[in-house]
Design a protein around this motif. Structure first.
Motif, PDB file in Angstrom:
ATOM      1  N   ASN A 244       0.411  -1.487   0.018  1.00 11.15           N
ATOM      2  CA  ASN A 244      -0.369   0.346   0.141  1.00 11.15           C
ATOM      3  C   ASN A 244       0.981   1.301  -0.159  1.00 11.15           C
ATOM      4  O   ASN A 244       0.588   2.402   0.385  1.00 11.15           O
ATOM      5  CB  ASN A 244      -1.140   0.221   1.131  1.00 11.15           C
ATOM      6  CG  ASN A 244      -2.066  -0.967   1.047  1.00 11.15           C
ATOM      7  OD1 ASN A 244      -2.836  -0.676   0.045  1.00 11.15           O
ATOM      8  ND2 ASN A 244      -1.977  -1.876   1.604  1.00 11.15           N
ATOM      9  N   GLU A 245       2.122   1.359  -0.273  1.00 12.23           N
ATOM     10  CA  GLU A 245       2.916   2.320  -0.355  1.00 12.23           C
ATOM     11  C   GLU A 245       2.949   3.492   1.190  1.00 12.23           C
ATOM     12  O   GLU A 245       3.265   4.492   0.322  1.00 12.23           O
ATOM     13  CB  GLU A 245       2.710   3.002  -1.781  1.00 12.23           C
ATOM     14  CG  GLU A 245       2.759   1.926  -2.503  1.00 12.23           C
ATOM     15  CD  GLU A 245       2.695   2.989  -4.340  1.00 12.23           C
ATOM     16  OE1 GLU A 245       1.882   4.246  -4.477  1.00 12.23           O
ATOM     17  OE2 GLU A 245       1.786   2.205  -4.938  1.00 12.23           O
ATOM     18  N   LEU A 246       2.949   2.613   1.936  1.00 15.98           N
ATOM     19  CA  LEU A 246       3.317   2.883   2.929  1.00 15.98           C
ATOM     20  C   LEU A 246       4.789   2.588   4.108  1.00 15.98           C
ATOM     21  O   LEU A 246       5.405   1.410   3.101  1.00 15.98           O
ATOM     22  CB  LEU A 246       2.430   2.768   4.343  1.00 15.98           C
ATOM     23  CG  LEU A 246       1.354   2.718   3.622  1.00 15.98           C
ATOM     24  CD1 LEU A 246       0.135   2.608   4.841  1.00 15.98           C
ATOM     25  CD2 LEU A 246       0.114   4.162   4.102  1.00 15.98           C
ATOM     26  N   VAL A 247       5.015   3.605   4.567  1.00 13.76           N
ATOM     27  CA  VAL A 247       6.897   3.703   4.741  1.00 13.76           C
ATOM     28  C   VAL A 247       6.159   2.460   6.171  1.00 13.76           C
ATOM     29  O   VAL A 247       6.148   2.972   7.168  1.00 13.76           O
ATOM     30  CB  VAL A 247       7.319   4.574   5.133  1.00 13.76           C
ATOM     31  CG1 VAL A 247       8.712   4.327   6.562  1.00 13.76           C
ATOM     32  CG2 VAL A 247       7.621   5.274   4.197  1.00 13.76           C
ATOM     33  N   ASP A 248       7.162   1.398   6.574  1.00 10.67           N
ATOM     34  CA  ASP A 248       7.372   0.599   7.514  1.00 10.67           C
ATOM     35  C   ASP A 248       8.223   1.767   7.829  1.00 10.67           C
ATOM     36  O   ASP A 248       9.851   1.276   8.384  1.00 10.67           O
ATOM     37  CB  ASP A 248       7.409  -0.787   7.435  1.00 10.67           C
ATOM     38  CG  ASP A 248       7.282  -1.655   8.072  1.00 10.67           C
ATOM     39  OD1 ASP A 248       8.562  -0.971   9.699  1.00 10.67           O
ATOM     40  OD2 ASP A 248       6.858  -2.783   9.112  1.00 10.67           O
ATOM     41  N   ALA A 249       7.951   1.959   9.837  1.00 11.22           N
ATOM     42  CA  ALA A 249       8.880   2.767  10.479  1.00 11.22           C
ATOM     43  C   ALA A 249      10.358   2.158  10.572  1.00 11.22           C
ATOM     44  O   ALA A 249      11.385   2.125  10.870  1.00 11.22           O
ATOM     45  CB  ALA A 249       7.676   3.547  11.357  1.00 11.22           C
ATOM     46  N   TRP A 250       9.385   0.975  11.617  1.00 12.34           N
ATOM     47  CA  TRP A 250      10.750   0.202  12.359  1.00 12.34           C
ATOM     48  C   TRP A 250      12.120  -0.770  11.044  1.00 12.34           C
ATOM     49  O   TRP A 250      12.560  -0.382  11.572  1.00 12.34           O
ATOM     50  CB  TRP A 250      10.134  -1.716  12.608  1.00 12.34           C
ATOM     51  CG  TRP A 250      11.366  -2.389  13.404  1.00 12.34           C
ATOM     52  CD1 TRP A 250      11.411  -3.169  13.294  1.00 12.34           C
ATOM     53  CD2 TRP A 250      11.438  -2.280  14.738  1.00 12.34           C
ATOM     54  NE1 TRP A 250      12.457  -4.076  13.126  1.00 12.34           N
ATOM     55  CE2 TRP A 250      12.523  -3.071  14.556  1.00 12.34           C
ATOM     56  CE3 TRP A 250      11.278  -1.301  15.659  1.00 12.34           C
ATOM     57  CZ2 TRP A 250      13.349  -3.075  15.802  1.00 12.34           C
ATOM     58  CZ3 TRP A 250      12.166  -1.415  16.438  1.00 12.34           C
ATOM     59  CH2 TRP A 250      13.113  -2.724  17.438  1.00 12.34           C
ATOM     60  N   LEU A 278       3.734  -8.316  15.435  1.00  9.94           N
ATOM     61  CA  LEU A 278       2.552  -7.953  14.937  1.00  9.94           C
ATOM     62  C   LEU A 278       2.083  -6.768  15.279  1.00  9.94           C
ATOM     63  O   LEU A 278       1.072  -5.802  14.187  1.00  9.94           O
ATOM     64  CB  LEU A 278       1.860  -9.203  15.894  1.00  9.94           C
ATOM     65  CG  LEU A 278       1.029 -10.409  15.731  1.00  9.94           C
ATOM     66  CD1 LEU A 278       2.515 -10.818  15.912  1.00  9.94           C
ATOM     67  CD2 LEU A 278       0.387 -10.600  16.553  1.00  9.94           C
ATOM     68  N   ASP A 279       2.758  -5.536  15.938  1.00 10.72           N
ATOM     69  CA  ASP A 279       2.400  -4.310  16.033  1.00 10.72           C
ATOM     70  C   ASP A 279       3.077  -3.340  15.418  1.00 10.72           C
ATOM     71  O   ASP A 279       4.582  -3.342  15.326  1.00 10.72           O
ATOM     72  CB  ASP A 279       2.641  -3.926  17.407  1.00 10.72           C
ATOM     73  CG  ASP A 279       1.524  -4.972  18.503  1.00 10.72           C
ATOM     74  OD1 ASP A 279       0.513  -4.368  19.376  1.00 10.72           O
ATOM     75  OD2 ASP A 279       2.377  -6.001  19.097  1.00 10.72           O
ATOM     76  N   LYS A 280       2.757  -2.233  14.150  1.00 14.52           N
ATOM     77  CA  LYS A 280       3.765  -2.025  13.317  1.00 14.52           C
ATOM     78  C   LYS A 280       3.329  -0.145  13.732  1.00 14.52           C
ATOM     79  O   LYS A 280       1.832   0.206  14.326  1.00 14.52           O
ATOM     80  CB  LYS A 280       3.165  -2.132  12.409  1.00 14.52           C
ATOM     81  CG  LYS A 280       4.282  -3.598  11.962  1.00 14.52           C
ATOM     82  CD  LYS A 280       3.560  -4.225  10.595  1.00 14.52           C
ATOM     83  CE  LYS A 280       4.072  -5.605  10.002  1.00 14.52           C
ATOM     84  NZ  LYS A 280       4.188  -5.718   9.410  1.00 14.52           N
ATOM     85  N   VAL A 281       4.071   0.379  13.187  1.00 14.75           N
ATOM     86  CA  VAL A 281       4.025   2.460  12.733  1.00 14.75           C
ATOM     87  C   VAL A 281       4.500   1.911  11.503  1.00 14.75           C
ATOM     88  O   VAL A 281       4.808   1.353  11.006  1.00 14.75           O
ATOM     89  CB  VAL A 281       4.689   2.964  13.242  1.00 14.75           C
ATOM     90  CG1 VAL A 281       4.847   4.136  13.082  1.00 14.75           C
ATOM     91  CG2 VAL A 281       4.791   2.305  15.460  1.00 14.75           C
ATOM     92  N   ALA A 282       3.184   2.765  10.558  1.00 11.69           N
ATOM     93  CA  ALA A 282       3.540   2.707   9.550  1.00 11.69           C
ATOM     94  C   ALA A 282       2.829   4.273   8.720  1.00 11.69           C
ATOM     95  O   ALA A 282       2.160   4.716   9.462  1.00 11.69           O
ATOM     96  CB  ALA A 282       2.127   2.371   8.135  1.00 11.69           C
TER      97      ALA A 282
END
Length: 325
Positions: A244-250, A278-282
């Motif tokens: 979905n063309e987002l940036v996975d912060a990790w 399981l937990d993320k920041v996008a």
């Protein structure tokens, strides 16, 4: 695909409860085929603001859920630097009441879902968002304190919404729009999520991520952050952020080799499932600066006729992410 958006009210809490003007009910149709075109509006190139976010699934089903939630809150507010933005998942009605009764919360945060329990009806738990009153202000606050958008230092709160998602478990996404003090026509969006659980709901999670990515691409939105429990339990889940063309912060900060697991950490499971991220920041239109996993402590659970057993505050670790707008 269910795309209606239900606008809610965000209440400001201090030593005496107060609320700002309610937001009218609106239906907004998401555009699943929309493609993003950057539309940052008249922001000075050298203007930046740094924010800290903590997201934590506080585990609704293990024993002593209210006491565990209090330990997590104390850890967040007292034993570490208090965040500007706090996303909580698996908040039960009892935990919600405990949060709203906490003097520290009432003194320092703007809190969603403070006026009623509408979002908690007919579901075992819901999400809540807390925003530091030192960094954010509501319309009523600015009128009373002279801290408006023009020339002020705080971000103004815009519309608050719950995006109704296609879901086996009636999950939604809690959205708060924030407006920079120097650019009243610019909107960034904070989205707290708890996507569908278990392996058989991957198709729901795929739909949910597509909808939420397009919420960040809606006309008038200059980007934002999606954070919380993504329930990313399969290799297919790991590709949804990129798809979905987002940036996975990790990944942006640590790469894919550093673990970053937030679930199943330090425990042995009978089903043999190992730890997972399981937990993320996008993100979209923001820049991640720092990120770390917050390990939970333990709490004693009494057992009649036996020694107490210690369990973690939650089966999830928390995430702390610092980013700039």
């Amino acid at each position: 695909m269910v795309t209606d958006r239900l606008w809610r009210t965000l209440s400001a809490f201090n030593r005496s409860t107060r609320s700002w003007e309610p937001i009218p009910l609106r239906n907004v149709q998401s555009q699943a085929t929309l493609r993003f075109s950057p539309t940052l509006r008249s922001i000075d190139t050298f203007w930046t603001q740094r924010f800290s976010l903590i997201s934590w699934n506080i585990d609704a089903f293990s024993p002593r859920h209210v006491s565990r939630a209090k330990f997590i809150l104390s850890h967040i507010l007292e034993e570490s630097k208090s965040p500007d933005i706090l996303f909580l998942q698996e908040v039960t009605p009892e935990v919600r009441a405990s949060l709203l009764d906490d003097a520290r919360v009432r003194a320092a945060f703007l809190v969603t879902d403070a006026e009623d329990q509408t979002s908690f009806e007919d579901v075992p738990f819901a999400t809540m968002t807390l925003l530091s009153s030192t960094r954010f202000t509501s319309g009523l606050d600015s009128q009373k304190e002279g801290d408006g958008i023009e020339g002020g230092k705080k971000f103004m709160l815009g519309r608050v919404s719950r995006v109704i998602l296609p879901s086996k478990y009636r999950r939604d996404a809690l959205c708060v729009d924030i407006i920079p003090p120097i650019s009243p026509r610019t909107v960034f969006r904070l989205i707290s999520v708890h996507l569908d659980s278990l392996r058989d709901t991957l198709h729901y999670r795929a739909q949910q991520m597509e909808i939420l990515a397009n919420v960040l691409r809606e006309p008038g939105c200059s980007g934002g952050i999606i954070a919380g429990d993504f329930n990313a339990i399969s290799p297919e889940d790991d590709g949804l952020v990129d798809k979905n063309e987002l940036v996975d912060a990790w990944v942006a900060l640590h790469g894919r080799d550093l673990d970053g697991a937030t679930w199943g950490v330090g425990v042995e499971r009978r089903d043999g499932i190992g730890p997972g991220r399981l937990d993320k920041v996008a993100m979209m239109g923001l820049q991640a600066k720092e990120m770390e996993v917050l390990r939970p402590g333990t709490i004693e659970v009494p057992r009649p006729g036996e020694k107490p057993v210690e369990i973690p505050w939650s089966d999830h670790c928390g995430l702390r992410c610092t980013f700039t707008i």
